[in-house]
Scaffold this active site. Sequence first.
Site, PDB file in Angstrom:
ATOM      1  CD  GLU A 182      -3.043  -1.035   2.249  1.00  0.00           C
ATOM      2  OE1 GLU A 182      -2.864  -0.237   3.184  1.00  0.00           O
ATOM      3  OE2 GLU A 182      -4.058  -1.739   2.152  1.00  0.00           O
ATOM      4  CD  GLU A 253      -4.639  -6.062   3.060  1.00  0.00           C
ATOM      5  OE1 GLU A 253      -5.402  -5.270   3.681  1.00  0.00           O
ATOM      6  OE2 GLU A 253      -3.414  -6.044   3.181  1.00  0.00           O
TER       7      GLU A 253
END
Length: 716
Positions: A182, A253
């Site tokens: 991320e 995710e």
Amino acid sequence: MEKWVVIVMVLVSWKIRESFCANSEVTYDGRSLIIDGERKILFAGSIHYPRSTPQMWPNLIAKAKEGGVDVIQTYVFWNLHEPQPGKYDFSGRNDLVGFIKEVKAQGMYVCLRIGPFIESEWTYGGFPFWLHDIPGIVYRTDNEPFKFYMQNFTTKIVNMMKAEGLYASEGGPIILSQIENEYQNIERAFGEAGSPYVQWAAKMAVGLNTGVPWIMCKQTDAPDPVINTCNGMKCGETFTGPNSPNKPALWTENWTSFYQVYGGQPYLRSAEDLAFHVTLFIARNGSYVNYYMYHGGTNFGRTSSAYVITAYYDQAPLDEYGLLRQPKWGHLKQLHTVIKSCSTTLLQGVQRNFSLGQLQEGYVFEEEKGECVAFLINNDREKKVTVQFRNRSYELLPKSISILPDCQNVTFNTANVNTTSNKRIISPKQNFSSVDVWKQFQDVIPSFENISLKSNSFLEQMNTTKDETDYLWYIHRFENNLSCSKPTLNVQSAAHVAHAFVNNTYIGGAHGNHDVKNFTLELPVTLHEGTNNLSILSVMVGLPDSGAFLERRFAGLISVQLHCSEKESLNLTNSLWGYKVGLLGEQLQAYKGQNSSGIEWSQLGNIEEQTLIWYKTAFDTPEGDDPVVLDLGSMGKGEAWVNGQSIGRYWILFHDSKGNPSQSLYHVPRSFLKDSGNVLVLVEEGGGNPLGISLDTVSVTDLNQNFSKLSFPSSS
């Protein structure tokens, strides 16, 4: 389950295990990952090896497989594996190779998220704190010292996997690897140095020649051939797609719940909502969905990040203890079965999207030979609707998707849950209400005279403790020249908790929360004439785990003042302070519960108004196989150990908005236990009553399909 189904499962398992004996080629195109020339729709589940125990791994993996999961996804935890530069630990819960071999033994794939920055509500984002002391280092940017250590650890892990033959290209289960994590969330903070770092990280990873694809999550500019992937709860709606038509849509995710902080309540995400968004992602050409978490587990010891509770994603399909969370587990299993039944058409067919109404739409996948799959979507949250599709009427429940594997018959609707819900049962096995079963050890407040570490300005807490402890004493001796008899002590802190003592008497404490950077402790104090001692115990409840320039983060005291009035005050901030790292009990290893030099365990004294006290008792292991927990609901704040192993921090006194503790049950894995004579030790900062602790077991009611009677394979 019928005998013939079990036989089929075993045969399939043998077949899959057999396939791992040969090297596999893993590639991809714009539709999906391709394993040995075959496109795949894959369902994955995150299970983090250090958040459970090696004894739990086989059962967790087996339950994931039975739930229709194909891939186990895990981070790699740098701070566990390299606690000191060049000194590695892969033992016990850190046995990464053993974990991956167990996945392989059960015929499943692995997605290995090396990072090595992982966030994951893990202390310091998974970085070992010694990185902080590398001269000139700036984390996660085009910085040579950081890149050196990042490459060194990444290479270490890749070479370990290769040596054990664990990549699919060698006949192993690993089909994907991840670099970074991320990064785009913070990339702009690094200006022009951000993009070169992304390019370098991708090139470095690909250059390690694992023989399987690399991914970067939430990184739209992931360089070829690295695949950019989506994280979030609604990737079917939010994902802008792969950054190349030659890359597949992967969802790394899909948050099955959310992490919980002290003072917060659990996030309850329904089975219906999960199923809706998984199905939508598949309908929109997604081909890989990972549930984060499938089993969250436990943040043992001091591993959780700032303010994060010890239980992790307890609302996942497998709860903290590995028990099924119904109907979530069963509903998703049914969804996986339906998707897999028509996966060939989904992967080979031509997709078409069309409107079925103002808030309704459909997706069809058709092959030339006539095979057809349809998804009928109702985005109206309030109303069920009837839609027309191919001259037939279909009733769609509110906010739901119906799946028609043959474009005619509905075999699954995301809002129609057929799995029976279950309920957690807590069974008390032993209480500790007798004073006679407890011993105590009183920790001490360090004296200014015996302190060697002193400074005229406040030391930053993390850099001083090196994450060896949650605790740092700030100690000051001063002359009272104030005119008022009861001044107000004002402490500004960038840590998490502060306990104040004046002349060795506890006067009170204060704490912050997950959403603030600083907090204030303000209390009236009674001072002696002349010399006074002020001792402030500053406490961290986990290190930060995210954000740019993590190496610059400040924790600890900011200012200390005594106020008589607006015109009269005493600023102690830039005075001479002494520092003591940790508690005496930590230094003397009181958590082991043994009598040793410097520790004298005594009979339990007055429980009320005690601070910084260590408690010890013993218990026998409950019979059976049900998970074991300690109910610490009568305690205040501290940490607990069983047979010398920390089961995590507790903070009962930090209540949520409904007046309840965020967590009161603490998991004690059975592998931590002996048959009898188990030693429980707690360090209590204040406000706790050990006589109210109980030892319990956990079970769930009414498991659909009599799941508890299925036998799961163990390590081969």
